[in-house]
Design a protein around this motif. Structure first.
Motif, PDB file in Angstrom:
ATOM      1  N   GLN A  96     -41.658  11.494 -28.840  1.00 50.67           N
ATOM      2  CA  GLN A  96     -41.254  10.372 -29.687  1.00 50.67           C
ATOM      3  C   GLN A  96     -41.093  10.777 -31.146  1.00 50.67           C
ATOM      4  N   HIS A  97     -41.978  11.661 -31.638  1.00 49.34           N
ATOM      5  CA  HIS A  97     -41.971  12.000 -33.064  1.00 49.34           C
ATOM      6  C   HIS A  97     -41.326  13.346 -33.371  1.00 49.34           C
ATOM      7  N   ALA A  98     -40.834  14.039 -32.356  1.00 50.62           N
ATOM      8  CA  ALA A  98     -40.290  15.380 -32.597  1.00 50.62           C
ATOM      9  C   ALA A  98     -39.093  15.341 -33.540  1.00 50.62           C
ATOM     10  N   ASP A  99     -38.233  14.331 -33.421  1.00 51.51           N
ATOM     11  CA  ASP A  99     -37.017  14.279 -34.240  1.00 51.51           C
ATOM     12  C   ASP A  99     -37.276  13.787 -35.653  1.00 51.51           C
ATOM     13  N   ARG A 100     -38.461  13.332 -35.928  1.00 56.93           N
ATOM     14  CA  ARG A 100     -38.755  12.788 -37.266  1.00 56.93           C
ATOM     15  C   ARG A 100     -39.495  13.778 -38.158  1.00 56.93           C
ATOM     16  N   ARG A 101     -39.714  14.980 -37.673  1.00 56.28           N
ATOM     17  CA  ARG A 101     -40.498  15.927 -38.449  1.00 56.28           C
ATOM     18  C   ARG A 101     -39.716  16.401 -39.672  1.00 56.28           C
ATOM     19  N   PRO A 102     -40.358  16.486 -40.828  1.00 52.57           N
ATOM     20  CA  PRO A 102     -39.661  16.909 -42.043  1.00 52.57           C
ATOM     21  C   PRO A 102     -39.465  18.425 -42.078  1.00 52.57           C
ATOM     22  N   ALA A 103     -38.587  18.857 -42.971  1.00 51.65           N
ATOM     23  CA  ALA A 103     -38.367  20.282 -43.192  1.00 51.65           C
ATOM     24  C   ALA A 103     -39.184  20.739 -44.396  1.00 51.65           C
ATOM     25  N   LEU A 104     -39.520  22.007 -44.400  1.00 52.01           N
ATOM     26  CA  LEU A 104     -40.258  22.560 -45.527  1.00 52.01           C
ATOM     27  C   LEU A 104     -39.398  22.502 -46.774  1.00 52.01           C
ATOM     28  N   ASP A 105     -39.974  22.182 -47.887  1.00 53.25           N
ATOM     29  CA  ASP A 105     -39.234  22.008 -49.129  1.00 53.25           C
ATOM     30  C   ASP A 105     -38.660  23.332 -49.624  1.00 53.25           C
ATOM     31  N   LEU A 165     -48.665  20.455 -46.341  1.00 51.16           N
ATOM     32  CA  LEU A 165     -48.753  21.503 -45.324  1.00 51.16           C
ATOM     33  C   LEU A 165     -50.173  21.542 -44.799  1.00 51.16           C
ATOM     34  N   ILE A 166     -50.355  21.223 -43.521  1.00 51.98           N
ATOM     35  CA  ILE A 166     -51.672  21.221 -42.885  1.00 51.98           C
ATOM     36  C   ILE A 166     -51.741  22.373 -41.901  1.00 51.98           C
ATOM     37  N   ILE A 167     -52.750  23.212 -42.060  1.00 53.84           N
ATOM     38  CA  ILE A 167     -52.995  24.321 -41.143  1.00 53.84           C
ATOM     39  C   ILE A 167     -54.145  23.916 -40.236  1.00 53.84           C
ATOM     40  N   LEU A 168     -53.844  23.735 -38.969  1.00 52.03           N
ATOM     41  CA  LEU A 168     -54.823  23.294 -37.971  1.00 52.03           C
ATOM     42  C   LEU A 168     -55.236  24.489 -37.119  1.00 52.03           C
ATOM     43  N   ILE A 169     -56.503  24.879 -37.214  1.00 51.57           N
ATOM     44  CA  ILE A 169     -57.046  26.016 -36.462  1.00 51.57           C
ATOM     45  C   ILE A 169     -57.943  25.468 -35.364  1.00 51.57           C
ATOM     46  N   LEU A 206     -44.951  20.734 -34.097  1.00 51.23           N
ATOM     47  CA  LEU A 206     -45.499  21.793 -34.946  1.00 51.23           C
ATOM     48  C   LEU A 206     -44.350  22.591 -35.547  1.00 51.23           C
ATOM     49  N   ASP A 207     -44.388  22.738 -36.851  1.00 51.07           N
ATOM     50  CA  ASP A 207     -43.356  23.531 -37.514  1.00 51.07           C
ATOM     51  C   ASP A 207     -43.515  25.011 -37.181  1.00 51.07           C
ATOM     52  N   ARG A 208     -44.749  25.394 -36.879  1.00 45.52           N
ATOM     53  CA  ARG A 208     -45.037  26.797 -36.564  1.00 45.52           C
ATOM     54  C   ARG A 208     -46.363  26.844 -35.813  1.00 45.52           C
ATOM     55  N   VAL A 209     -46.486  27.739 -34.824  1.00 45.03           N
ATOM     56  CA  VAL A 209     -47.721  27.857 -34.063  1.00 45.03           C
ATOM     57  C   VAL A 209     -47.978  29.333 -33.775  1.00 45.03           C
ATOM     58  N   ALA A 210     -49.241  29.730 -33.906  1.00 44.53           N
ATOM     59  CA  ALA A 210     -49.673  31.103 -33.653  1.00 44.53           C
ATOM     60  C   ALA A 210     -50.672  31.100 -32.512  1.00 44.53           C
ATOM     61  N   VAL A 211     -50.492  32.007 -31.555  1.00 48.14           N
ATOM     62  CA  VAL A 211     -51.378  32.047 -30.384  1.00 48.14           C
ATOM     63  C   VAL A 211     -52.048  33.409 -30.225  1.00 48.14           C
ATOM     64  N   THR A 212     -51.807  34.345 -31.129  1.00 45.14           N
ATOM     65  CA  THR A 212     -52.448  35.656 -31.091  1.00 45.14           C
ATOM     66  C   THR A 212     -53.061  35.937 -32.454  1.00 45.14           C
ATOM     67  N   PRO A 213     -54.036  36.850 -32.518  1.00 42.64           N
ATOM     68  CA  PRO A 213     -54.635  37.164 -33.820  1.00 42.64           C
ATOM     69  C   PRO A 213     -53.606  37.671 -34.830  1.00 42.64           C
ATOM     70  N   LYS A 214     -52.643  38.485 -34.394  1.00 47.06           N
ATOM     71  CA  LYS A 214     -51.631  38.989 -35.314  1.00 47.06           C
ATOM     72  C   LYS A 214     -50.775  37.862 -35.860  1.00 47.06           C
ATOM     73  N   GLU A 215     -50.366  36.946 -34.990  1.00 41.43           N
ATOM     74  CA  GLU A 215     -49.570  35.805 -35.440  1.00 41.43           C
ATOM     75  C   GLU A 215     -50.378  34.899 -36.367  1.00 41.43           C
ATOM     76  N   ILE A 223     -46.217  18.440 -42.670  1.00 38.58           N
ATOM     77  CA  ILE A 223     -45.815  19.560 -41.810  1.00 38.58           C
ATOM     78  C   ILE A 223     -47.096  20.218 -41.300  1.00 38.58           C
ATOM     79  N   VAL A 224     -47.155  20.484 -40.011  1.00 38.43           N
ATOM     80  CA  VAL A 224     -48.348  21.055 -39.400  1.00 38.43           C
ATOM     81  C   VAL A 224     -48.027  22.445 -38.877  1.00 38.43           C
ATOM     82  N   TRP A 225     -48.836  23.418 -39.304  1.00 35.75           N
ATOM     83  CA  TRP A 225     -48.835  24.759 -38.710  1.00 35.75           C
ATOM     84  C   TRP A 225     -50.108  24.886 -37.889  1.00 35.75           C
ATOM     85  N   GLY A 226     -49.981  25.378 -36.664  1.00 30.54           N
ATOM     86  CA  GLY A 226     -51.134  25.446 -35.781  1.00 30.54           C
ATOM     87  C   GLY A 226     -51.519  26.856 -35.395  1.00 30.54           C
ATOM     88  N   ILE A 227     -52.820  27.061 -35.225  1.00 34.76           N
ATOM     89  CA  ILE A 227     -53.363  28.330 -34.735  1.00 34.76           C
ATOM     90  C   ILE A 227     -54.249  28.008 -33.544  1.00 34.76           C
TER      91      ILE A 227
END
Length: 614
Positions: free
Chosen positions: A499-508, A376-380, A331-340, A312-316
């Motif tokens: 292609q890979h959007a439907d194969r993404r896993p859910a958080l445990d 869980l991978i956090i990509l900044i 992306l399971d979650r993405v942040a585009v502002t400092p608060k997020e 699962i990838v969370w992006g900043i």
């Protein structure tokens, strides 16, 4: 032979002196043994052109072998035929293991082995001079000699051998006197040679003399690479790049992994081999100036991570999502502002704490990645911006960098500004096992990304001359090797994300419970985990709560007991209760009847209360 043999240089010097005196020199044949000179000249000629004469040499050896076999071992022809078939099949199928990388090369080797082996089999039975065997041998060698003489790699090998034959003189000129060539290998892109240094010389001495080596070998500027040999301090590998495989952009061939357990393919080294590195339980740092290829590396990472069903990838992305939003569907979650970004990293620490608590309760040390227990991978994408605009988030990033490996939380930070402020004042940089450096402006920037003293050791990231070229430092790669990352076009990114959007896993469930728990319950869980530090006290308390939870589930009505009732009966916090229920459900001991209501399974519900209608 004359005791006072006259050298050619001395003879020419005396001839010039006599001409100045008006005397015509006359050679005295008694002073020179012409037979010896002719023999030496022929030997030198044959040795110089030994590669060109290989087909003739093989034909003569075959003739000799056929004569010996026919004269003394004529009954061996079945063994010769079997050996011929085995050798030809091996070369055709597994020839790549003996440096026959192209199919046409393996085919040529198999055909040559078949023809020579077949001729030798016939010569063993009939005799090598029996008609038409001599004509067949002559014609076959001539036909096979044409591709051999025209082969590019053979010609290149000959040229390299003749160039390196002058290494004693070259080493004197460049200040490495006493060093010697041990071996040389020619490949598709140039050649590499193993050099043994003289006593007291170091690899750093040779690196400092690279411009002189390029001049002495007659190469283009920037064509020479020097790498240390880990086994010995007085050995180095000198590589000459004649055809740059990185001259043009390299298209991405597609995902190279299907799980985080496999190493990912990031690009291509200068020898054409793929760059494979494992990101399992490893944080990564990617740096380089604007336009150096950092965004391309992020796309390659996302292209591979999106194909892994246990990630699962969370992006900043503080550039308002310019880089990561094309991957939003993966992306399971993405942040585009400092608060997020701050909120995202804070939640990542909550997941870390929840997983760590579960591992401690189960007596485990590491979180094993799986589809139902993903990494869980956090990509900044721009870490330096995070330092400036969201300083509170850095504390959470430090915590993930220090504690994330065991619970399968990975931090990948990319930055265009490898400044001391952005990368040197936190624990993030020191915890990065994988360092990827694209082109930087100054030498100190290479040390900030790759580590202190790396530039002096040959990691010259400031000399990378094209977008996408990078240096990789990882546990698998401890010597500087240039590589170029793959290029993903915009349409490739879009197509891969769809292609890979439907194969993404859910958080445990364990991580979800840690995220959804109210703040006061999280604090209670932390306080309770800090109590009863003794081993026996922890075991007794854990067993008591387990027994209470099991009893509450067995005594639950058919529609199940609510989470509040179970919390009160077992004296557990909500996150802990959700984790225990998830484990019991996995073990087949509990079942969720409806949202928020649980009971024991039918096999465990042996009490009279079970089955009551309420």
């Amino acid at each position: 032979m004359s005791r006072h043999r006259v050298s050619r240089h001395e003879m020419r010097r005396k001839a010039r002196r006599m001409r100045r005196l008006g005397v015509q020199p006359i050679a005295d044949v008694t002073d020179v043994e012409f037979a010896e000179l002719i023999t030496a000249g022929i030997a030198r000629f044959l040795w110089r052109y030994r590669s060109e004469a290989t087909p003739i040499t093989i034909a003569l050896l075959s003739l000799l072998a056929g004569t010996v076999l026919h004269r003394w071992y004529p009954a061996w022809w079945p063994a010769v035929a079997l050996m011929t078939a085995t050798t030809a099949g091996t070369l055709a199928i597994a020839g790549r293991w003996v440096d026959l990388t192209r199919a046409i090369e393996r085919g040529y080797a198999a055909i040559a082995a078949t023809l020579l082996g077949g001729w030798l089999t016939a010569a063993t039975v009939m005799g090598p001079l029996s008609s038409p065997l001599p004509a067949v041998l002559t014609l076959g060698c001539l036909v096979l000699a044409i591709p051999w003489w025209a082969h590019r790699r053979r010609r290149a090998r000959v040229r390299v051998e003749r160039t390196l034959a002058a290494w004693p003189e070259i080493s004197q000129a460049i200040g490495l006197a006493g060093s010697r060539v041990q071996s040389a290998i020619v490949d598709l892109w140039g050649y590499r040679t193993r050099i043994a240094l003289a006593r007291g010389q170091t690899v750093e001495d040779a690196i400092a003399r690279i411009p002189g080596i390029e001049s002495a070998l007659g190469t283009r500027r920037g064509a020479v690479r020097i790498q240390p040999v880990p086994e010995k301090a007085n050995r180095l590998e000198l590589r000459v790049i004649e055809t740059d495989p990185h001259a043009d952009a390299i298209s991405w061939p597609g995902p190279s992994v299907s799980t985080i357990h496999d190493p990912m393919e990031l690009g291509v080294f200068e020898d054409g081999s793929p760059v494979r590195v494992s990101f399992k339980r490893r944080h990564a740092l990617v740096g380089g100036v604007a336009g150096a290829g950092k965004s391309g590396a992020v796309n390659v990472l996302m292209g591979n991570l999106s194909a892994c069903p246990d990630v699962i990838v969370w992006g900043i992305d503080l550039k308002r999502g310019m880089e990561l939003l094309p991957w939003e569907s993966c992306l399971d979650r993405v942040a585009v502002t400092p608060k997020e970004a701050t909120a995202l990293l804070r939640d990542a620490v909550r997941v870390l704490d929840g997983r760590a608590e579960m591992l401690a309760m189960q007596g485990l040390r590491v979180w094993e990645p799986a589809h139902d227990a993903p990494v869980l991978i956090i990509l900044i994408d721009e870490y330096a911006e995070l330092v400036d605009d969201a300083p509170d988030a850095i504390h959470y990033a430090d915590s993930i960098a220090r504690r994330g490996r065991a619970v399968a939380e990975t931090l990948i930070a990319a930055t265009q500004r490898p400044s001391q402020k952005a990368m040197g004042n936190s624990a993030v940089r020191s915890q990065m096992d994988i360092r990827i450096s694209f082109r930087v402006r100054e030498r100190r920037d290479a040390d900030l990304i790759l580590g202190a003293g790396m530039h002096k050791s040959g990691w010259h990231a400031d000399k990378l001359d094209a977008p996408g070229k990078f240096l990789l430092s990882a546990p698998e790669f401890d010597i500087p090797r240039r590589a170029r990352t793959y290029l993903l076009a915009d349409d490739t990114v879009q197509r891969t994300a769809i292609q890979h959007a439907d194969r993404r896993p859910a958080l445990d469930a364990i991580s979800l419970a840690a995220l959804h728990a109210p703040p006061h319950e999280r604090e209670d869980a932390v306080e309770s985990s800090q109590q009863s530090r003794g081993r026996h006290a922890r075991q007794a308390a854990s067993q008591a709560t387990e027994d209470a939870l099991s009893a509450a589930l067995r005594n639950a009505p058919r529609e199940g007991a609510s989470v509040g009732v179970l919390m009160e009966a077992a004296d557990m916090s909500r996150p802990t209760l959700y984790r225990r229920l998830a484990l019991l459900e996995e073990q087949g001991m509990a079942v969720q009847v409806s949202r928020g209501r649980w009971r024991a399974t039918a096999t465990d519900a042996d009490s009279p209360a079970f089955g009551d209608e309420g």
